[in-house]
Write an enzyme that holds these catalytic residues in place. Structure first.
Site, PDB file in Angstrom:
ATOM      1  N   TYR A 168      35.157  29.761  47.733  1.00  0.00           N
ATOM      2  CA  TYR A 168      35.150  30.760  46.689  1.00  0.00           C
ATOM      3  C   TYR A 168      34.097  30.775  45.854  1.00  0.00           C
ATOM      4  CZ  TYR A 168      37.172  32.994  42.721  1.00  0.00           C
ATOM      5  OH  TYR A 168      37.475  34.208  41.703  1.00  0.00           O
TER       6      TYR A 168
ATOM      7  N   ASP B 182      27.091  26.280  45.595  1.00  0.00           N
ATOM      8  CA  ASP B 182      27.903  26.777  44.357  1.00  0.00           C
ATOM      9  C   ASP B 182      28.564  25.751  43.726  1.00  0.00           C
ATOM     10  OD1 ASP B 182      30.043  27.585  42.789  1.00  0.00           O
ATOM     11  OD2 ASP B 182      30.493  29.410  44.132  1.00  0.00           O
TER      12      ASP B 182
ATOM     13  N   LYS C 126      32.250  26.105  34.676  1.00  0.00           N
ATOM     14  CA  LYS C 126      33.129  25.175  34.470  1.00  0.00           C
ATOM     15  C   LYS C 126      32.860  24.126  33.382  1.00  0.00           C
ATOM     16  CE  LYS C 126      36.326  27.206  37.592  1.00  0.00           C
ATOM     17  NZ  LYS C 126      36.104  27.628  39.237  1.00  0.00           N
TER      18      LYS C 126
END
Ligand SMILES: *Cc1c(COP(=O)(O)O)cnc(C)c1O
Length: 423
Positions: free
Chosen positions: A143, A231, A259
């Site tokens: 993702y 990522d 995050k």
């Protein structure tokens, strides 16, 4: 009590699609209705009915210090008193960039965004601009946020929706996106600008790279002059001080973060060498911008979070995750429930199968065999909150003490026994 979870969900559904602002929160794949958060502190979250949960969601990663860490709250409070946004540069943006440069081997320059999605989207634009090539290769089940070109075969919420693709994403938008199976070396051709990878995939459950895979990928990219993008929106500043880059000892050309570095406020970042970042406006021709990028509250929360993350913190997080994973595996075994509990660093996954999945198809077979939703609700009843989706991982934090972990393991044992009793 003002309103119950049920009442709030009914109200929410009238004015918010599905009642939520991010699909996984709607409990679609586990059934039932979501709990509405009232407040949270450390390892705990309380819903609006006053029920307390040991929370392993931690907002899907940002809560590495636990909820409402006093140092982060104080940093945000102080920053807010000085103004919430300026549209002019601030010293804290330099400080957080310096921190990232210092921690992650290979990073020389950083650009902040307001989400991981923006970071990944911008990093791909940068790679295309810097290489003059169009194609992007990504792996199934990885993702990279919800920008059109990267949504193909995304894990996490996309997988939970049971969508192979996504309505509204045109063939043109994904026409230059190649999707390859994870842990199989793809053909890396010289028309590819960038290979995007979650160095430790954590959005299809936890599916680590096989031994040597990242090294081989690095070598194949070098051979074809292709950029490698890590990522690290989940793994950054979590897996180690220098994230997956340090943990696996492989350096990409471009990074995405998010995050953890936002400390619970909206943040993302992308980074690379000075040479590559030189292609970015205002230095170069790749445009990228943001009204709230480098937001004063977000940088304050991020810096306060990074301050918590010294060497001792990583030792503690890893020990906590190990205690949790080992204890859970034992609890499942005692209850007679077939399960695998992978752990890498401080990240813990869960698959109700007897072998560790190595790719998205295998992860999917496990995630959709019906066990997760049952265990999820048994745990929720016992005051332990996992993510309402089988493709997520557990995020133990610095606030999850051994005692909290042991209570969790006990609840897992009881919940597993309850599930077995219905089988
Ligand atoms: C969460 C996540 C993103 C997207 O970040 P948002 O802040 O939700 O836009 C991108 N990549 C990975 C690996 C993620 O886990």
């Amino acid at each position: 009590m003002s309103q119950t979870n049920d009442q709030l969900f009914e109200r929410a559904k009238k004015v918010i699609p599905g009642g939520v602002n991010s699909p996984v929160r709607a409990f679609g794949s586990v059934g039932g209705r979501p709990y509405f958060a009232d407040r949270a502190e450390g390892p705990y979250l309380w819903d609006v009915e006053g029920k307390r949960y040991i929370d392993f969601v931690q907002s899907y990663g940002p809560g590495i210090g636990g909820h409402a860490h006093p140092k982060i709250i104080e940093a945000v409070r102080e920053a807010a008193l000085a103004g919430t946004t300026y549209g002019a540069p601030t010293e804290r943006e330099i400080l957080i960039a310096e921190q990232i440069v210092d921690r992650v081997p290979g990073v020389e320059m950083v650009r902040l965004t307001s989400s991981g999605t923006e970071a990944a989207m911008s990093a791909v634009r940068l790679a295309r601009g810097a290489t003059g090539r169009d194609k992007v290769l990504k792996f199934a089940g990885h993702y990279h946020g919800h920008s059109d070109a990267l949504l193909a075969a995304g894990g996490s919420g996309v997988a939970n929706q049971g969508l192979s693709g996504c309505d509204g994403v045109t063939a043109g938008a994904v026409g230059d996106t190649i999707v390859a199976p994870w842990n199989v070396m793809p053909e890396i051709t010289d028309d590819i600008a960038v290979v995007c990878v979650e160095a430790l995939p954590a959005n299809m459950g936890l599916v680590p790279p096989t031994e040597g895979f990242l090294q081989d990928l690095r070598a194949a990219c070098d051979k074809a002059g292709v950029m490698l993008l890590f990522d690290e929106v989940i793994t950054g500043f979590r897996l180690a001080r220098g994230g997956a880059t340090e943990f696996f000892g492989v350096q990409p050309d471009v990074w995405c973060f998010g995050k953890v570095i936002g400390g619970g406020l909206p943040v993302g970042a992308f980074a690379a060498s000075a040479e590559i970042m030189g292609h970015l406006a205002p230095l170069g021709g790749v445009y990228q911008a943001g009204t709230l990028s480098g937001n004063p509250l977000a940088t304050a929360a991020g810096l306060a979070t990074l301050e918590l993350l010294d060497a001792g913190a990583y030792e503690q997080l890893t020990a906590t995750a190990t205690r949790l994973a080992d204890g859970m595996a034992e609890a499942f075994d005692s209850a007679g429930l077939t399960a695998i509990v992978p752990r890498v660093g401080s990240l813990v996954g869960i698959f109700f199968t007897d072998t560790q999945p190595t790719n998205f198809d295998e992860a999917q077979a496990s995630a959709e065999n019906g066990v997760y939703p049952k265990l999820f609700h048994e745990l929720l009843d016992r005051g332990v909150a996992w993510a309402p989706g089988a493709y997520e991982v557990l995020f133990p934090s610095l606030a999850h003490t051994d005692d909290i972990i042991d209570q969790t393991i006990e609840a897992v044992g009881q919940a597993a026994a309850a599930v077995v009793a219905t089988q």
